[in-house]
Design a protein around this motif. Structure first.
Motif: not given
Length: 230
Positions: A164-174
């Motif tokens: 499980p990744n604590p970051l969302t896809a948008e947060e990861c991209t940013n």
């Protein structure tokens, strides 16, 4: 070694040669139905055996040695999490289809598999860059990366392929953009992509393509799988 290798590969319709010239790296030469591929053979017989297993599954599912987007999506989605992985499958297919003719042939497939199994970190990242560069203009925008990240997240979460990744896809991209876009021009070049990923293990893990994602294999039948545990 060559004769024993050829015996197995011939059952799939392949002719295989291993060519060594002086002290240079051995080359694996594959021929099938008029198509040819030349690959580095850094690990010798163990690598050839691993490659054989990938192709045995591919040819069993696609005897012609050609696969369309629809067929690839069907195999990919059935082998992962269903329709949630269709969008990511399309991007994988687009990256495999080097000449853009709408089908992935034996040569395109073998070159990609060989590189993802045996290639250097730079070679793998170069291939991943093509995956994210959807319009093939030589640069990745935030929107392009977010679209792929969202597809990866959707598939990975549904299939439990990753922790499980604590970051969302948008947060990861940013976060990736902040670290890779060194000249702050809102796009990531190939050079920035490779250099940044090599300098940051987290980014490299997020961006590299897993070879399992290009495997064409029919999933086991449910009753067979249940019987194995019974």
């Amino acid at each position: 070694m060559v004769s024993s290798i050829n015996k197995a590969w011939r059952k799939l319709g392949f002719v295989v040669y291993i060519k060594s010239v002086g002290d240079t790296e051995p080359l694996l030469l594959l021929y099938r139905m008029g198509q040819a591929a030349t690959l580095p053979c850094r690990r010798g017989e163990s690598y050839v055996t691993e490659l054989y297993e990938w192709f045995r599954k591919f040819i069993n599912e696609c005897p012609s040695g050609l696969i369309t987007l629809h067929e690839f999506q069907r195999h990919f989605c059935n082998g992962t999490v269903g329709s949630e992985s269709a969008e990511y499958a399309e991007q994988i297919f687009r990256t495999l289809d080097n000449n853009g003719d709408g089908v992935v042939d034996f040569r395109e497939y073998v070159m990609a598999i060989s590189m993802l199994i045996e290639g250097s970190a730079v070679e793998k990242l170069r291939w991943s860059f093509k995956l994210y560069d959807k319009d093939r203009d030589g640069a990745i925008t935030r929107e392009e990366m977010l679209e792929i990240m969202q597809a990866v997240y959707q598939m990975s979460v549904a299939a439990a392929l990753t922790k499980p990744n604590p970051l969302t896809a948008e947060e990861c991209t940013n976060r990736i953009f902040v670290r890779l876009d060194k000249d702050k021009n809102a796009i990531i070049s190939l050079e920035e992509f490779i250099e940044g990923a090599l300098d940051d293990d987290w980014i490299r893990e997020m961006l590299e393509c897993d070879p399992r994602n290009v495997k064409v294999e029919r999933p086991p039948r449910r009753d067979t799988a249940l019987g194995a545990h019974g």
